[in-house]
Design a protein around this motif. Structure first.
Motif, PDB file in Angstrom:
ATOM      1  N   GLU A 331      50.271  36.593  45.280  1.00 45.67           N
ATOM      2  CA  GLU A 331      50.228  36.068  43.915  1.00 45.67           C
ATOM      3  C   GLU A 331      49.410  34.784  43.834  1.00 45.67           C
ATOM      4  OE1 GLU A 331      54.255  35.616  42.744  1.00 45.67           O
ATOM      5  OE2 GLU A 331      54.610  37.765  42.424  1.00 45.67           O
ATOM      6  N   VAL A 332      49.564  33.902  44.822  1.00 47.32           N
ATOM      7  CA  VAL A 332      48.840  32.624  44.808  1.00 47.32           C
ATOM      8  C   VAL A 332      47.339  32.856  44.974  1.00 47.32           C
ATOM      9  CG1 VAL A 332      48.479  30.459  46.050  1.00 47.32           C
ATOM     10  CG2 VAL A 332      50.794  31.272  45.607  1.00 47.32           C
ATOM     11  N   VAL A 333      46.956  33.705  45.927  1.00 45.87           N
ATOM     12  CA  VAL A 333      45.529  33.969  46.158  1.00 45.87           C
ATOM     13  C   VAL A 333      44.892  34.572  44.913  1.00 45.87           C
ATOM     14  CG1 VAL A 333      43.900  35.390  47.459  1.00 45.87           C
ATOM     15  CG2 VAL A 333      45.710  34.157  48.670  1.00 45.87           C
ATOM     16  N   CYS A 334      45.572  35.504  44.272  1.00 46.18           N
ATOM     17  CA  CYS A 334      45.010  36.136  43.073  1.00 46.18           C
ATOM     18  C   CYS A 334      44.915  35.136  41.917  1.00 46.18           C
ATOM     19  CB  CYS A 334      45.870  37.339  42.675  1.00 46.18           C
ATOM     20  SG  CYS A 334      45.770  38.714  43.844  1.00 46.18           S
ATOM     21  N   ARG A 335      45.933  34.319  41.758  1.00 46.82           N
ATOM     22  CA  ARG A 335      45.893  33.327  40.678  1.00 46.82           C
ATOM     23  C   ARG A 335      44.747  32.336  40.884  1.00 46.82           C
ATOM     24  NH1 ARG A 335      48.401  28.512  40.787  1.00 46.82           N
ATOM     25  NH2 ARG A 335      49.880  29.204  42.404  1.00 46.82           N
ATOM     26  N   LEU A 336      44.577  31.877  42.096  1.00 42.70           N
ATOM     27  CA  LEU A 336      43.486  30.946  42.379  1.00 42.70           C
ATOM     28  C   LEU A 336      42.123  31.625  42.248  1.00 42.70           C
ATOM     29  CD1 LEU A 336      44.969  29.084  45.496  1.00 42.70           C
ATOM     30  CD2 LEU A 336      44.748  28.202  43.169  1.00 42.70           C
ATOM     31  N   ALA A 337      42.054  32.881  42.667  1.00 39.82           N
ATOM     32  CA  ALA A 337      40.776  33.604  42.585  1.00 39.82           C
ATOM     33  C   ALA A 337      40.300  33.698  41.143  1.00 39.82           C
ATOM     34  CB  ALA A 337      40.928  34.992  43.196  1.00 39.82           C
ATOM     35  N   ARG A 338      41.208  33.856  40.196  1.00 39.85           N
ATOM     36  CA  ARG A 338      40.814  33.923  38.787  1.00 39.85           C
ATOM     37  C   ARG A 338      40.235  32.590  38.297  1.00 39.85           C
ATOM     38  NH1 ARG A 338      45.766  37.011  38.884  1.00 39.85           N
ATOM     39  NH2 ARG A 338      45.317  39.209  38.387  1.00 39.85           N
ATOM     40  N   CYS A 339      40.542  31.509  39.038  1.00 36.25           N
ATOM     41  CA  CYS A 339      39.973  30.193  38.708  1.00 36.25           C
ATOM     42  C   CYS A 339      38.670  29.930  39.453  1.00 36.25           C
ATOM     43  CB  CYS A 339      40.972  29.087  39.051  1.00 36.25           C
ATOM     44  SG  CYS A 339      42.553  29.208  38.208  1.00 36.25           S
ATOM     45  N   GLY A 340      38.256  30.871  40.315  1.00 35.26           N
ATOM     46  CA  GLY A 340      37.054  30.643  41.120  1.00 35.26           C
ATOM     47  C   GLY A 340      37.313  29.773  42.329  1.00 35.26           C
ATOM     48  N   ILE A 341      38.584  29.724  42.780  1.00 34.14           N
ATOM     49  CA  ILE A 341      38.987  28.870  43.901  1.00 34.14           C
ATOM     50  C   ILE A 341      39.725  29.743  44.918  1.00 34.14           C
ATOM     51  CG2 ILE A 341      40.394  26.871  44.568  1.00 34.14           C
ATOM     52  CD1 ILE A 341      40.116  25.923  41.636  1.00 34.14           C
ATOM     53  N   GLY A 342      39.572  29.419  46.187  1.00 36.12           N
ATOM     54  CA  GLY A 342      40.261  30.181  47.223  1.00 36.12           C
ATOM     55  C   GLY A 342      40.598  29.331  48.426  1.00 36.12           C
ATOM     56  N   PHE A 343      41.400  29.900  49.326  1.00 37.51           N
ATOM     57  CA  PHE A 343      41.655  29.265  50.627  1.00 37.51           C
ATOM     58  C   PHE A 343      41.660  30.357  51.678  1.00 37.51           C
ATOM     59  CE2 PHE A 343      45.818  30.185  48.864  1.00 37.51           C
ATOM     60  CZ  PHE A 343      46.573  30.657  49.933  1.00 37.51           C
ATOM     61  N   HIS A 344      41.313  29.972  52.907  1.00 36.43           N
ATOM     62  CA  HIS A 344      41.085  30.953  53.971  1.00 36.43           C
ATOM     63  C   HIS A 344      41.549  30.355  55.294  1.00 36.43           C
ATOM     64  CE1 HIS A 344      38.913  33.460  56.867  1.00 36.43           C
ATOM     65  NE2 HIS A 344      38.575  34.300  55.897  1.00 36.43           N
ATOM     66  N   HIS A 345      42.477  31.043  55.966  1.00 36.97           N
ATOM     67  CA  HIS A 345      42.906  30.621  57.303  1.00 36.97           C
ATOM     68  C   HIS A 345      43.506  31.820  58.019  1.00 36.97           C
ATOM     69  CE1 HIS A 345      47.064  30.629  55.871  1.00 36.97           C
ATOM     70  NE2 HIS A 345      46.741  29.790  54.898  1.00 36.97           N
ATOM     71  N   ALA A 346      43.803  31.647  59.299  1.00 37.31           N
ATOM     72  CA  ALA A 346      44.258  32.765  60.123  1.00 37.31           C
ATOM     73  C   ALA A 346      45.625  33.277  59.703  1.00 37.31           C
ATOM     74  CB  ALA A 346      44.294  32.335  61.594  1.00 37.31           C
ATOM     75  N   GLY A 347      46.385  32.491  58.934  1.00 37.55           N
ATOM     76  CA  GLY A 347      47.716  32.934  58.521  1.00 37.55           C
ATOM     77  C   GLY A 347      47.730  33.841  57.310  1.00 37.55           C
ATOM     78  N   LEU A 348      46.588  34.048  56.671  1.00 39.23           N
ATOM     79  CA  LEU A 348      46.524  34.952  55.518  1.00 39.23           C
ATOM     80  C   LEU A 348      46.572  36.410  55.975  1.00 39.23           C
ATOM     81  CD1 LEU A 348      43.788  33.529  53.093  1.00 39.23           C
ATOM     82  CD2 LEU A 348      46.236  33.689  52.681  1.00 39.23           C
ATOM     83  N   LEU A 349      47.095  37.256  55.111  1.00 38.79           N
ATOM     84  CA  LEU A 349      47.032  38.696  55.376  1.00 38.79           C
ATOM     85  C   LEU A 349      45.571  39.115  55.503  1.00 38.79           C
ATOM     86  CD1 LEU A 349      49.681  40.000  52.811  1.00 38.79           C
ATOM     87  CD2 LEU A 349      49.944  39.841  55.301  1.00 38.79           C
ATOM     88  N   PRO A 350      45.238  40.025  56.409  1.00 32.86           N
ATOM     89  CA  PRO A 350      43.840  40.440  56.593  1.00 32.86           C
ATOM     90  C   PRO A 350      43.167  40.862  55.296  1.00 32.86           C
ATOM     91  CG  PRO A 350      45.190  41.308  58.367  1.00 32.86           C
ATOM     92  CD  PRO A 350      46.132  40.658  57.396  1.00 32.86           C
ATOM     93  N   ILE A 351      43.897  41.583  54.435  1.00 29.12           N
ATOM     94  CA  ILE A 351      43.284  42.056  53.193  1.00 29.12           C
ATOM     95  C   ILE A 351      42.982  40.879  52.261  1.00 29.12           C
ATOM     96  CG2 ILE A 351      45.465  42.449  51.967  1.00 29.12           C
ATOM     97  CD1 ILE A 351      44.152  44.995  50.803  1.00 29.12           C
ATOM     98  N   LEU A 352      43.795  39.828  52.321  1.00 28.52           N
ATOM     99  CA  LEU A 352      43.537  38.659  51.481  1.00 28.52           C
ATOM    100  C   LEU A 352      42.340  37.871  52.002  1.00 28.52           C
ATOM    101  CD1 LEU A 352      47.158  37.394  50.722  1.00 28.52           C
ATOM    102  CD2 LEU A 352      45.667  38.827  49.309  1.00 28.52           C
ATOM    103  N   LYS A 353      42.210  37.760  53.331  1.00 30.63           N
ATOM    104  CA  LYS A 353      41.028  37.106  53.896  1.00 30.63           C
ATOM    105  C   LYS A 353      39.771  37.871  53.491  1.00 30.63           C
ATOM    106  CE  LYS A 353      42.766  36.903  58.117  1.00 30.63           C
ATOM    107  NZ  LYS A 353      42.900  36.632  59.564  1.00 30.63           N
ATOM    108  N   GLN A 354      39.853  39.183  53.548  1.00 31.90           N
ATOM    109  CA  GLN A 354      38.711  39.995  53.151  1.00 31.90           C
ATOM    110  C   GLN A 354      38.393  39.794  51.673  1.00 31.90           C
ATOM    111  OE1 GLN A 354      39.130  44.148  54.091  1.00 31.90           O
ATOM    112  NE2 GLN A 354      37.469  44.770  52.738  1.00 31.90           N
ATOM    113  N   LEU A 355      39.414  39.705  50.836  1.00 31.94           N
ATOM    114  CA  LEU A 355      39.218  39.481  49.407  1.00 31.94           C
ATOM    115  C   LEU A 355      38.492  38.166  49.152  1.00 31.94           C
ATOM    116  CD1 LEU A 355      39.753  40.005  46.383  1.00 31.94           C
ATOM    117  CD2 LEU A 355      42.016  38.967  46.706  1.00 31.94           C
ATOM    118  N   VAL A 356      38.940  37.102  49.818  1.00 34.08           N
ATOM    119  CA  VAL A 356      38.304  35.792  49.640  1.00 34.08           C
ATOM    120  C   VAL A 356      36.850  35.839  50.107  1.00 34.08           C
ATOM    121  CG1 VAL A 356      38.341  33.381  50.399  1.00 34.08           C
ATOM    122  CG2 VAL A 356      40.479  34.531  49.797  1.00 34.08           C
ATOM    123  N   GLU A 357      36.608  36.476  51.237  1.00 31.39           N
ATOM    124  CA  GLU A 357      35.244  36.564  51.767  1.00 31.39           C
ATOM    125  C   GLU A 357      34.327  37.320  50.815  1.00 31.39           C
ATOM    126  OE1 GLU A 357      35.862  38.406  55.538  1.00 31.39           O
ATOM    127  OE2 GLU A 357      37.107  36.762  56.299  1.00 31.39           O
TER     128      GLU A 357
END
Length: 608
Positions: A331-357
């Motif tokens: 929920e947090v990654v999607c909410r931030l993505a709608r603002c054009g903002i993201g975060f990326h680290h090894a603790g994210l789910l692989p699919i979320l890291k891929q989404l941010v990339e």
């Protein structure tokens, strides 16, 4: 090991093959890329050392392309899962189902002709199922400078040591000072390898210092120094008035607040320097800073970007289970993505890291807060890189970044074909002086030093009773042993050179040297006699001082004690003449009071 025989290929055929491969890229290949590809076509292994973002991955992509043409298998190893996953997606888009992925938690299409894997997986294969590499023609080691990693460097060494001779190696490294030493070790351990170095970036970098809400250029893209802030920063660590230090004016010690990400992003947006990667070294900080920025800047997306962002989010959410979509992280990654903002680290789910990339690469995400794992080869170039912290916790202690780490992150700035030059920003810090930051940003790179350590599972897999020769062979072929041997040889050469210089100095001067030795011995004898005489002089001077003191303070009669004086003064008449050691001759006035023996009159009135 004996080198593999070179392949004799006509130069015209090599040039034609390179030109054919170049068609896949929108830019002409650089000279170092063509030279590396030429080396591969001759059947040799190659090591490419070049700055981050300079295009050395093109050489690896040719290795895959060439092995695929020849119906061989190729393995692509990467240090982290994020890089493995991204490379898998990139290659899958080109080669389809002929690409597989092996990481610690994913095993997909392991019989494919192209397999992307972490280095740990390759090492385990070499130890436990080495026959699986019989039909492998090429192995690519990405980010080979990871040999110096204290925790995982041993894995890289073991993989190269155990790699069969018939396999061609492609080793990619960031710029390091001892690349020739690393190549020499690989050539001695595996098979002959050619080193190709490249020092220029296709997109030059400019260095900035963010201070007082201003983005000031420190070093421009030509390498010229523009401004100096040597008196700024680190105020919180200075202590005025300490002994041995110059007093610092109080106004010079005023520590400003550390600039907030919103302030920096506002200036970057105003100067058209987005998209940006904001590097931090804490997973919690990455998320907290992203949420803080979204609160201050509700959206960085503009135009039709929100529509495209929503489409990509729907695509990714559609493949997730309902319970996964309800996760707080999602929920947090999607909410931030709608603002054009993201975060990326090894603790994210692989699919979320891929989404941010994906969102960042497509220009739909303007700021990503990330740990330094993103600097390890993940293809996410940005116009600007912000080094948010100049210190990091390395698992043992908090320390200042080394130049290698700084340049690895800074290398993500500047998109080839899109930016004239990249921008690297260092924010002001009250804890670290600007001059220390600049020393890290422009300092000499540290050499790669072996972190090799023998491990129990390696011993168990390689042990051949009764002597364990395979384990000894592993130790003898390690980079640590090679570097130690190199240092020993350098020291031995220095000793021989010094001995030759000494021999040259003494040649034909035996008589002079003998005379000098006699003179030195005579000098030492005289010096010993001089020291003895000085000691005797000091003793005589001490005795003389004692005699002088006794002659000035002693009297020709015996001094009475305190009780004898009390008895004497009981009957002594007033006006009697006395001699007091401290006062000299005095007149007795009467018996003393308050514990004194008697009252006397001297040059000054006194009581004893």
């Amino acid at each position: 090991m004996s080198p593999a025989p070179a392949v004799v290929v006509p130069e015209s055929a090599i040039d034609a093959a390179i030109d054919q491969f170049n068609v896949f890229y929108p830019f002409p290949l650089d000279t170092f890329q063509r030279e590396a590809i030429r080396t591969l076509l001759h059947g040799e292994s190659v090591m490419v050392a070049a700055p981050t973002g300079s295009g050395k991955t093109v050489v690896a992509e040719f290795g895959i392309y060439d092995a695929f043409r020849r119906t061989g298998r190729v393995l692509y190893t990467a240090p982290i899962k994020a890089l493995s996953n991204q490379k898998f997606r990139d290659l899958r888009a080109i080669y389809g189902d002929d690409v597989g992925l092996l990481t610690g938690d994913i095993s997909q299409n392991r019989e494919a002709r192209i397999i992307v894997m972490t280095t740990e997986i390759l090492r385990n294969m070499l130890l436990q199922t080495p026959w699986e590499l019989d039909d492998v023609e090429c192995i690519i080691f990405d980010e080979i400078h990871y040999l110096a990693d204290p925790d995982r460097g041993t894995t890289w060494e073991e993989s190269i040591i155990l790699c069969p001779d018939h396999i061609q190696l492609i080793c990619l490294s960031a710029t390091v000072t001892n690349a020739a030493e690393i190549a020499g070790w690989i050539g001695r351990t595996h098979r002959e390898i050619r080193l190709i170095t490249h020092d220029e970036r296709p997109v030059p970098l400019a260095l900035y210092y963010f201070h007082d809400d201003e983005l000031a250029t420190v070093i421009d893209h030509t390498g010229a120094t523009v401004r100096d802030f040597s008196r700024v920063g680190g105020e919180a660590r200075r202590q005025p008035g300490r002994s041995g230090r110059r007093q610092v004016p109080a106004r010079a010690l005023h520590a400003q607040d550390e600039p907030q990400p919103r302030e920096i992003v506002d200036v970057l947006a105003k100067d058209d320097l987005l998209p940006a990667i904001y590097f931090l070294f804490s997973r919690n900080d990455c998320r907290a800073y992203a949420e803080q920025l979204a609160m201050m800047r509700p959206t960085l997306a503009s135009g039709d970007q929100p529509v495209h962002i929503e489409q990509i989010l729907e695509t990714y959410l559609a493949v997730m289970r309902p319970e996964d979509r309800a996760l707080d992280q999602v929920e947090v990654v999607c909410r931030l993505a709608r603002c054009g903002i993201g975060f990326h680290h090894a603790g994210l789910l692989p699919i979320l890291k891929q989404l941010v990339e994906v969102l960042f690469v497509r220009g739909l995400m303007q700021v990503v807060f990330a740990t330094d794992t993103l600097a390890l080869g993940v293809n996410m170039p940005a116009r600007t890189v912000v080094i948010g912290r100049m210190t990091k916790w390395d698992g043992r202690r908090r320390r200042t970044l080394i130049p290698n780490e700084f340049q690895q992150m800074a290398g993500r700035a500047g998109r080839r074909g899109m930016d004239q030059f990249g921008h690297v920003v260092m924010p002001y810090s009250p804890m670290i002086p600007f001059r220390d930051m600049l020393a890290v940003a422009t300092g000499d790179l540290h050499p790669v030093q072996s972190a090799f350590a023998i491990r129990y599972n390696t011993v168990l897999n390689l042990w051949d009773p009764p002597e364990g020769d395979r384990v000894r062979q592993m130790l003898r072929r390690s980079l640590a042993q090679y570097q130690t041997g190199q240092r020993v040889r350098i020291i031995e050469a220095d000793i021989l050179e010094i001995e030759a210089e000494i021999a040259g100095l003494t040649e034909g001067r035996r008589e002079e040297i003998t005379q000098l030795d006699d003179s030195f011995e005579e000098f030492r004898s005289i010096d010993r006699r001089l020291q003895t005489a000085r000691h005797e002089l000091r003793r005589i001077q001490q005795d003389l001082a004692a005699v002088r003191l006794a002659s000035t303070t002693s009297t020709p009669w015996t001094e009475p004690g305190r009780q004898a004086l009390r008895r004497l003064f009981r009957a002594a008449p007033s006006g009697a003449v006395l001699h007091v050691r401290e006062l000299g001759w005095c007149i007795f006035l009467g018996r003393g009071t308050q514990g004194g023996v008697g009252l006397v009159l001297a040059a000054s009135d006194a009581r004893i």
